[in-house]
Write a protein that holds these residues in place. Structure first.
Motif, mmCIF file in Angstrom:
data_model
loop_
_atom_site.group_PDB
_atom_site.id
_atom_site.type_symbol
_atom_site.label_atom_id
_atom_site.label_comp_id
_atom_site.label_asym_id
_atom_site.label_seq_id
_atom_site.Cartn_x
_atom_site.Cartn_y
_atom_site.Cartn_z
ATOM 1 N N ILE A 18 -4.976 0.929 1.285
ATOM 2 C CA ILE A 18 -4.092 1.256 2.407
ATOM 3 C C ILE A 18 -4.650 2.444 3.190
ATOM 4 O O ILE A 18 -4.681 2.433 4.421
ATOM 5 C CB ILE A 18 -2.665 1.557 1.913
ATOM 6 N N ALA A 40 0.735 -3.195 6.650
ATOM 7 C CA ALA A 40 1.177 -4.069 5.556
ATOM 8 C C ALA A 40 0.780 -5.517 5.829
ATOM 9 O O ALA A 40 0.266 -6.214 4.945
ATOM 10 C CB ALA A 40 2.695 -3.960 5.389
ATOM 11 N N LYS A 47 6.396 -5.347 3.150
ATOM 12 C CA LYS A 47 6.808 -4.060 3.727
ATOM 13 C C LYS A 47 7.412 -3.171 2.636
ATOM 14 O O LYS A 47 7.218 -1.949 2.650
ATOM 15 C CB LYS A 47 7.833 -4.295 4.832
ATOM 16 N N MET A 50 4.694 -1.485 0.763
ATOM 17 C CA MET A 50 4.092 -0.469 1.631
ATOM 18 C C MET A 50 4.926 0.813 1.604
ATOM 19 O O MET A 50 4.392 1.925 1.421
ATOM 20 C CB MET A 50 4.020 -1.013 3.059
#
Length: 205
Positions: A18, A40, A47, A50
């Motif tokens: 990420i 994401a 989500k 994330m």
């Protein structure tokens, strides 16, 4: 127990993926243009996952900036192994130009909207000043810089130049290479001995 370790390893790996994805997106598009949901989706994660790892966009940005600075410091530590100070300088200059050329000016415009990140950068600035003073002192010992200059003041003046570039958004008017060249070579020249000036002329081309 094994399943817990596997989940922890997975999340650690996901954190890194990420960060890498977000850093690239922020640099290319600017911070404002990049949404958490976009990151994401690009990684094909939910989500919810994330936001479990990074609760807010500022938290994610903070980790990106912190990671970038830690890598920068590691590179600088490696460069310091060079026997010649001016060789170290030009290598550092080229690294900064290469990295900055990949960064959209919008990134710098957006950065001021994140207080936690700015506080971190201000703390880092103190370390940068101390390292710059050590750099100047080494230059004096190697005969490249004059020994009759207050280098604590010189470090503060260079710091001020960097702040002025950001405040006046000069990065939107000039290329990053021009800005670094002006600060690293033009401004630095006045601190150099004759030996330092000759070496600087050889290196800047």
């Amino acid at each position: 127990m094994q399943e817990k370790k596997t989940i922890t390893a997975y999340k650690k790996g996901l954190h890194e993926v990420i960060l890498k994805t977000a850093m690239k997106a922020f640099a290319e598009k600017g911070i404002r243009a990049v949404k958490m949901d976009d990151i994401a989706e690009s990684l094909n994660i939910s989500k919810r996952t994330m936001y479990e790892l990074y609760a807010t966009k500022e938290e994610l940005l903070y980790e990106c900036v912190k990671t970038f600075h830690e890598r920068q410091k590691a590179k600088i530590a490696e460069l310091k192994k060079d026997k010649d100070l001016m060789d170290t300088l030009v290598k550092y200059y080229r690294i900064r130009v290469e990295e900055s050329n990949k960064t959209n000016p919008l990134f710098y415009d957006d950065l001021v909207k994140y207080p936690r990140v700015l506080r971190y950068l201000n703390r880092e600035r103190m370390d940068t000043r101390e390292n710059m003073i050590k750099f100047f002192e080494r230059g004096v010992s190697e005969g490249y810089f004059r020994d009759d200059i207050n280098y604590e003041l010189a470090a503060r003046l260079f710091e001020g130049l960097g702040s002025y570039v950001m405040e006046q958004r000069l990065y939107s008017q000039y290329s990053i290479e021009e800005l670094f060249r002006g600060i690293s070579f033009v401004s630095l020249r006045g601190l150099c001995t004759e030996k330092g000036q000759k070496k600087l002329e050889q290196l800047k081309d």
